[in-house]
Design an enzyme around this catalytic site. Structure first.
Site, PDB file in Angstrom:
ATOM      1  N   ASP A 188       0.851  -1.194   0.000  1.00  0.00           N
ATOM      2  CA  ASP A 188       0.000   0.000   0.000  1.00  0.00           C
ATOM      3  C   ASP A 188       0.885   1.242   0.000  1.00  0.00           C
ATOM      4  O   ASP A 188       1.371   1.681   1.039  1.00  0.00           O
ATOM      5  CB  ASP A 188      -0.919   0.003   1.219  1.00  0.00           C
ATOM      6  CG  ASP A 188      -1.952   1.133   1.159  1.00  0.00           C
ATOM      7  OD1 ASP A 188      -1.718   2.128   0.438  1.00  0.00           O
ATOM      8  OD2 ASP A 188      -2.990   1.019   1.832  1.00  0.00           O
ATOM      9  N   HIS A 193       0.327   7.815   4.111  1.00  0.00           N
ATOM     10  CA  HIS A 193       0.953   7.126   5.228  1.00  0.00           C
ATOM     11  C   HIS A 193       2.445   7.415   5.360  1.00  0.00           C
ATOM     12  O   HIS A 193       3.110   6.820   6.219  1.00  0.00           O
ATOM     13  CB  HIS A 193       0.724   5.623   5.093  1.00  0.00           C
ATOM     14  CG  HIS A 193      -0.710   5.261   4.903  1.00  0.00           C
ATOM     15  ND1 HIS A 193      -1.666   5.449   5.878  1.00  0.00           N
ATOM     16  CD2 HIS A 193      -1.377   4.755   3.828  1.00  0.00           C
ATOM     17  CE1 HIS A 193      -2.850   5.056   5.423  1.00  0.00           C
ATOM     18  NE2 HIS A 193      -2.697   4.631   4.187  1.00  0.00           N
ATOM     19  N   ILE A 208      -0.785   9.099   8.715  1.00  0.00           N
ATOM     20  CA  ILE A 208      -1.509   8.178   9.587  1.00  0.00           C
ATOM     21  C   ILE A 208      -1.129   6.737   9.254  1.00  0.00           C
ATOM     22  O   ILE A 208      -0.611   6.444   8.178  1.00  0.00           O
ATOM     23  CB  ILE A 208      -3.038   8.357   9.457  1.00  0.00           C
ATOM     24  CG1 ILE A 208      -3.506   8.024   8.024  1.00  0.00           C
ATOM     25  CG2 ILE A 208      -3.448   9.765   9.854  1.00  0.00           C
ATOM     26  CD1 ILE A 208      -5.011   8.040   7.855  1.00  0.00           C
ATOM     27  N   GLY A 211      -5.099   1.562   7.999  1.00  0.00           N
ATOM     28  CA  GLY A 211      -6.129   0.863   8.750  1.00  0.00           C
ATOM     29  C   GLY A 211      -5.912  -0.639   8.767  1.00  0.00           C
ATOM     30  O   GLY A 211      -6.146  -1.301   9.779  1.00  0.00           O
TER      31      GLY A 211
END
Length: 286
Positions: A188, A193, A208, A211
């Site tokens: 990803d 991120h 961040i 998830g």
């Protein structure tokens, strides 16, 4: 309108071959924070190839996560602004334990389209099988803000009643400052991120955590504490993404044993007054 539910559901599924190696599994486990302490026998089953057990959530990145959410949205009947797209939830069904390396066929498509009024929900399903038969089924629930309201099926509610009583186990684990940088190497590459400038444009004070990284960390916590460290006991794992995690924060994971071979889980950010991170989370097991 941008989403034509009938056309999306009728679209031909996409099929492709995926391959993974022990190195991919080891990298994924390290991205979840495995290996602390490095010589702990319980951690070595995730970090040493000679005793490797595969955490079932590896299925979300096997073959670099193919077919991914972004490519999965490129189907007939779906034409949406990616800035309005949110990963709302994830469900994983294991048909048998994951091998440490393998080649398989992944078939993905839109399994359901729901009208939530102010948003549409697309359920993107991926079925993976190898020569021995089915391996796993992955469902990603994708919210598209501003695309509801056409009078379609609202779909089932995923909200659960909160667990009652004190948790059977509570585990706190700090997210490393570099954890998102390591986890993204499993496939990803979203700059949200890693790139502070991109994160700021998206409305966050800093990058961040993925998830699905929190998703994997949570399953590892359940396996290690309530399932005797045996990932092969996991049969189904589902969650709703309720909030963000910033690298460097501490995750507080509460676990409640349920009857019938299941565990209810709630994950929060301990540093932000227990702000919810994962909700409506259930691990079903043998």
């Amino acid at each position: 309108m941008p989403i034509d539910a009938a056309k999306a559901l009728a679209a031909e599924p996409r099929t492709g071959e995926i391959t993974w190696t022990r190195k991919d599994v080891l990298l994924y486990h390290l991205g979840l924070g495995a290996g602390t302490p490095a010589t702990d026998p319980g951690e070595l089953r995730y970090t040493l190839e000679s005793r490797l057990h595969v955490l079932p959530s590896f299925a979300t990145v096997a073959g670099s996560g193919s077919p991914g959410v972004i490519s999965g949205l490129s189907v007939p009947g779906v034409d949406v602004d990616l800035a309005r797209v949110l990963h709302g939830g994830q469900s994983l069904t294991l048909h048998r334990p994951l091998p440490a390396e393998g080649t398989a066929t992944a078939t993905g498509g839109i399994a359901a389209v729901y009208d939530k009024g102010k948003a549409a929900v697309l359920v993107m399903r991926t079925e993976v099988s190898d020569e021995q038969g089915p391996l796993w089924t992955n469902d990603a629930q994708i919210f598209v803000r501003g695309e509801g309201g056409w009078g379609g099926d609202r779909g089932p509610s995923t909200r659960l009643e909160p667990p009652t009583g004190p948790p059977d186990r509570t585990l706190e684990r700090r997210v490393r400052e570099d954890q998102a940088l390591l986890y993204r190497l499993s496939g990803d590459w979203n700059p949200l991120h890693a790139d502070p400038e991109f994160a700021a444009r998206a409305g966050f004070e800093r990058p961040i955590l993925h998830g699905l990284c929190t998703y994997g960390m949570t399953l590892k916590a359940v396996v290690d504490t309530l399932l005797d460290g045996d990932p092969g006991r996991v049969r189904h794992y589902t969650t709703r993404f309720a909030g963000v995690v910033f690298p460097g924060e501490t995750l507080r994971t509460r676990m409640w044993r349920q009857g019938g071979g299941s565990v209810r889980v709630a994950v929060s950010a301990a540093d932000r007054d227990d702000a919810p991170v994962l909700a409506d989370t259930v691990v079903e097991h043998t």
